[in-house]
Design an enzyme around this catalytic site. Structure first.
Site: not given
Ligand code: TNX
Length: 549
Positions: A199, A269, A333
């Site tokens: 990440d 990430h 994301e």
């Molecule tokens: C969203 S779940 C994210 C993570 C974070 C998390 C915290 C996801 C696919 N991405 O990178 O750690 O929320 O709850």
């Protein structure tokens, strides 16, 4: 007269001894779907009993060793194990058996009569789940004998994918912690660990071809305090798993019938990797392993062939380490601001003939193109991808399994389109969220409120999902992101006892679930948590008004 006295004394002693022998209770978590009592005497389990397993079967030998170890941990009794193919040897003992006629690969059947105990499964995995049930049925505490009520006990999991997720990036946890997490999963009848290894805040898996990933990308210069406050602790933080350690953990999991699915999150990430190899980004950096939480604009530059080479090189090593048929490639994301500005990414869009379609921007489809390259590469090596539900917006084909996290809706949509789906919605399956709305006495957590009851009552298959799409819901998983989790007791506190509720979601049919009954059975499972010194949220055991503490 003397004879009568001796007889009476012996009878009194025998009755007292019987009264003192604790009795097993098969109403464990997850609850077996069948518990048929048989009208006859109990089976008396003592340290004279042997654990039989079929001669020459290594998996069953390991199962036998584990059962013997569990019985010893629960009661102090040491049972020896013995290879045998003779039915005569079953008398007075516990026998582990393969029964090819059973229907489900992971189902189990325990038959207890006064003459012996048989634990059967179609596969050694099924036998292992039967072993877990017998283990949980035993009372915790030193005992010279335990009475097992005569009964037939059976169970079959509702879902084939019964997962837990662990983020070892935001905070790093070593081999022993991961092994204990696997032990906790085994106790709850779970079979998939989704292991988040890379990440923005760190790269935690050794890759021989790119040593800087862990040498540089494995370390950050400091971590934000609190919830993304401007104050950074300035303490260098990091760590990573060597390939030898990973092999050790994969083996440990396999011994417990748990498949580890590694996640290498891409194209977003990725700041840790960009810090190690800045040429993988659109701007060329410099980058810095991130000390904050959230979503970072810098992602992989997919306009460069070198990036694709990097990704397939990394996946080559990942495939060597993990026998799992699935590799999780993230996909969540992933902001596209860098791609919009990057001449190479824009050139790629033209070269591969991408055109924006309605709501789908050219850059969204570029992520789809990139993901498809990775998907095809993995397919050539016999592997399939799992990705977060953002992939549904990028036109990937239905051989991609979707992990539904932004609620259960995207999963239902994915299933309608023909994707396999794993349900991990933030509400209620993010175990990094609080377990109560009264948070002042709680260890810090991400936010939100996913109570034990909400977890228990979640139904992963939408009522209106057509019958011919329902098989696409492969299973259910809870996620543990560790931005605010810094140590092992905190990991355990967040997952226990919510994993108990998750286990019933994963094993029971909806009409077999009953929250009040679950709460009555929970304290006996918690006795086992205590036995192993696992940290858990005791307040979740209260019977009334869970949501209003
Ligand atoms: C969203 S779940 C994210 C993570 C974070 C998390 C915290 C996801 C696919 N991405 O990178 O750690 O929320 O709850």
């Amino acid at each position: 007269m003397k004879h009568l006295f001796t007889f009476l004394m012996t009878a009194v002693l025998a009755i007292t001894a019987m009264a003192q022998v604790p009795r097993a209770d098969y109403r464990v978590i997850p609850l077996p779907s069948v518990i048929n009592g048989i009208k006859s005497a109990d089976f008396r389990l003592t340290d004279q009993c042997l654990v039989n397993y079929p001669t020459g079967n290594r998996d069953m030998e390991r199962n036998a060793t584990m059962l013997s170890q569990y019985v010893e941990e629960m009661t102090g009794m040491h049972l020896s194990i013995r290879p045998t193919l003779s039915v005569k040897d079953h008398v007075g003992n516990i026998s582990l058996l393969i029964d090819g006629k059973m229907k489900d690969d992971e189902g189990y059947r325990i038959t207890v009569t006064p003459r012996g105990v048989e634990i059967s499964g179609k596969t050694p995995a099924g036998v292992f789940y039967g072993i877990q049930v017998l283990r949980k049925a035993l009372p915790v505490g030193a005992a010279a004998a335990v009475n097992l009520p005569a009964a037939q006990v059976e169970g079959t999991p509702r879902f084939g994918y019964r997962g837990m997720h662990l983020d070892c990036v935001r905070h790093f946890f070593g081999v022993e912690t991961v092994k204990r997490y696997l032990d906790i999963m085994a106790l709850h009848g779970m079979n998939r660990l989704h292991w988040h290894l890379t990440d923005d805040q760190g790269w935690r898996i050794e890759i021989k071809k790119y040593p800087r990933l862990t040498e540089v990308g494995g370390w950050r210069n400091g971590t934000t305090l609190g919830h993304n406050s401007p104050v950074n602790d300035g303490i260098r933080y990091g760590g990573f798993f060597t390939q030898d350690q990973i092999r050790e953990i994969v083996r440990y999991a396999a011994d417990r019938y748990i498949t580890i699915i590694p996640e290498i999150d891409m194209p977003g990430h990725m700041v840790a990797a960009l810090t190690a190899y800045p040429e993988l980004g659109c701007t060329g950096g410099p980058y810095e392993v991130w000390g904050m939480w959230g979503v970072h604009d810098d992602i992989l530059c997919v306009g460069k062939d070198h990036t694709l080479q990097f990704v397939t090189d990394v996946l080559d090593e990942v495939m060597q380490l993990f026998p799992s048929p699935y590799i999780h490639i993230g996909g969540d994301e992933s902001p596209r601001v860098r791609w919009q500005e990057c001449p190479l990414c824009q050139q790629r869009i033209r070269d591969v003939g991408i055109h924006a379609e309605g709501k789908k921007s050219a850059e969204a489809l570029l992520q789809g193109w990139f993901t498809t390259q990775v998907q095809q590469y993995l397919a050539e090596h016999g592997k399939r991808i799992i990705g977060w539900d953002e992939l549904l917006g990028c036109d990937v084909d239905t051989t991609a399994t979707i992990m539904s996290w932004r609620g259960a809706e995207p999963g239902a949509q994915g299933a309608l389109q023909g994707h396999d789906v794993i349900m991990t919605p933030v509400g209620p399956l993010y175990f990094d969220y609080y377990q109560t709305d009264k948070t002042w006495n709680e260890p810090s957590a991400f936010g939100g409120c996913n109570t034990l009851k909400k977890v228990y009552e979640f139904e992963p298959v939408a009522a209106d999902l057509p019958a011919d799409k329902r098989h696409h819901i492969l299973g259910v998983q809870a996620n543990l992101w560790t931005e605010y989790i810094t140590c092992e007791p905190q990991i355990q506190y967040q997952v226990l006892p919510r994993m108990a509720a998750l286990a019933e979601l994963q094993w029971l049919q909806p009409n077999e679930k009953d929250y009040q009954d679950f709460k009555v059975r929970l304290p006996r499972l918690v006795d086992i948590y205590k036995l192993y010194n696992w940290t858990y949220r005791a307040k979740s055991l209260v019977l009334e008004n869970e949501d209003k503490e």
